[in-house]
Scaffold this motif. Structure first.
Motif, mmCIF file in Angstrom:
data_model
loop_
_atom_site.group_PDB
_atom_site.id
_atom_site.type_symbol
_atom_site.label_atom_id
_atom_site.label_comp_id
_atom_site.label_asym_id
_atom_site.label_seq_id
_atom_site.Cartn_x
_atom_site.Cartn_y
_atom_site.Cartn_z
ATOM 1 N N ASN A 145 -1.038 7.085 14.302
ATOM 2 C CA ASN A 145 -0.597 8.335 13.994
ATOM 3 C C ASN A 145 -1.305 9.720 13.713
ATOM 4 N N GLU A 146 -0.760 10.670 13.686
ATOM 5 C CA GLU A 146 -1.040 11.918 12.923
ATOM 6 C C GLU A 146 0.219 12.598 12.289
ATOM 7 N N TRP A 147 -0.547 13.051 11.223
ATOM 8 C CA TRP A 147 -0.057 13.901 9.497
ATOM 9 C C TRP A 147 0.837 14.460 9.877
ATOM 10 N N GLY A 148 2.283 13.807 9.765
ATOM 11 C CA GLY A 148 3.445 14.205 9.506
ATOM 12 C C GLY A 148 4.622 13.062 9.123
ATOM 13 N N PRO A 149 6.046 13.631 8.413
ATOM 14 C CA PRO A 149 6.984 12.901 8.168
ATOM 15 C C PRO A 149 7.128 11.846 8.570
ATOM 16 N N ASP A 150 7.150 11.287 9.889
ATOM 17 C CA ASP A 150 7.388 10.469 10.639
ATOM 18 C C ASP A 150 7.106 9.559 10.959
ATOM 19 N N MET A 151 5.531 9.080 10.244
ATOM 20 C CA MET A 151 5.027 7.776 10.836
ATOM 21 C C MET A 151 5.889 6.633 10.742
ATOM 22 N N ARG A 152 4.759 6.316 11.808
ATOM 23 C CA ARG A 152 5.540 4.626 12.735
ATOM 24 C C ARG A 152 4.441 3.487 11.577
ATOM 25 N N VAL A 153 5.658 2.508 11.063
ATOM 26 C CA VAL A 153 4.216 1.101 10.552
ATOM 27 C C VAL A 153 3.604 0.958 12.042
ATOM 28 N N ALA A 154 2.739 0.318 12.358
ATOM 29 C CA ALA A 154 1.932 -0.436 13.052
ATOM 30 C C ALA A 154 2.130 -1.681 13.612
ATOM 31 N N CYS A 155 3.236 -1.865 13.226
ATOM 32 C CA CYS A 155 3.526 -3.018 13.720
ATOM 33 C C CYS A 155 5.630 -3.111 13.697
ATOM 34 N N THR A 156 5.949 -4.231 13.862
ATOM 35 C CA THR A 156 6.923 -4.654 13.759
ATOM 36 C C THR A 156 6.705 -5.356 12.100
ATOM 37 N N PRO A 157 7.840 -5.086 11.715
ATOM 38 C CA PRO A 157 7.404 -5.569 9.440
ATOM 39 C C PRO A 157 8.521 -6.776 10.130
ATOM 40 N N LEU A 158 8.102 -8.027 9.431
ATOM 41 C CA LEU A 158 8.855 -9.368 9.514
ATOM 42 C C LEU A 158 9.474 -9.739 7.816
ATOM 43 N N ASP A 159 8.702 -9.878 7.251
ATOM 44 C CA ASP A 159 8.717 -9.831 5.730
ATOM 45 C C ASP A 159 8.553 -8.747 4.704
ATOM 46 N N THR A 160 8.472 -8.148 3.815
ATOM 47 C CA THR A 160 8.001 -6.977 4.640
ATOM 48 C C THR A 160 8.067 -6.894 1.952
ATOM 49 N N TRP A 161 6.986 -6.893 1.225
ATOM 50 C CA TRP A 161 6.634 -6.965 -0.313
ATOM 51 C C TRP A 161 6.269 -5.463 -0.378
ATOM 52 N N ALA A 162 6.134 -4.780 -1.814
ATOM 53 C CA ALA A 162 6.316 -3.666 -2.009
ATOM 54 C C ALA A 162 5.435 -4.094 -3.241
ATOM 55 N N LEU A 163 3.638 -3.778 -3.186
ATOM 56 C CA LEU A 163 2.383 -4.548 -3.829
ATOM 57 C C LEU A 163 2.302 -3.608 -4.991
#
Length: 195
Positions: free
Chosen positions: A137-155
């Protein structure tokens, strides 16, 4: 504000010929410097070690960014997600042992709580890895997560990222899958640390 971590990052970047002057990096420069660390495991998760060794994986890079942004008074949330890695055609020959096989992992990325709204930050892959088809990713508002998330958690704030990741890996994957993951991460790190 003193910003001791930003100062250490700036000093190490200057020592490595990546920055000049004494001005501390702003939010964008912090992201860019950390993003362009080689992808490889540091010997510990603490920010000082990651800066000194000038390397990191998705977890250590985003832990460092969270600490650097905290020095700027910016709030962040670290996220974790399960993923399955499949090497694209044309992957480096050093990774041929994983071609056609799935590698499991728990990926980390960061959400920056900007005054203008939340934005996803993923500094996992250096820009130099784009030629390999990786999400850099380059700096900007539309960054992509570097994978396809399956299950996601906020720590939770202050939660031990390594312990959280290890617990998810143990509850979801076999010892063989985890050993394969560790070998894969070591191999990728060795590839990216080559001169």
């Amino acid at each position: 504000m003193a910003r001791p971590l930003a100062r250490r990052l700036q000093e190490e970047a200057t020592r490595r010929g990546l920055r000049a002057g004494t001005a501390l990096p702003d939010a964008q420069e912090l992201f860019e410097l950390v993003r362009d660390f080689p992808y490889a495991r540091a010997s510990a998760h603490d920010p000082d070690t990651v800066i000194r060794e000038w390397r990191g994986t998705c977890s250590t890079k985003h832990e460092l960014l969270a600490a650097l942004y905290a020095e700027l008074g910016l709030r962040t949330t670290l996220y974790a997600c399960t993923q399955e890695i499949r090497l694209p055609p044309g992957a480096p020959p050093e990774l041929a042992g994983w071609q056609g096989e799935t590698v499991i992992d728990v990926h980390n990325y960061l959400v920056l709580h900007d005054p203008g709204g939340d934005r996803v930050l993923d500094a996992t892959w250096p820009l130099s890895t784009r030629a390999l088809g990786l999400v850099a990713n380059e700096w900007g508002p539309d960054m992509r997560v570097a994978c396809t998330p399956l299950d996601t958690w906020a720590l939770a704030p202050g939660e031990d990222v390594a312990a959280f990741k290890e617990a998810r890996l143990r509850e979801r994957y076999t010892p063989e899958q985890r050993a394969r993951r560790d070998a894969f991460i070591r191999a990728v790190g060795e590839l990216f640390l080559r001169p």
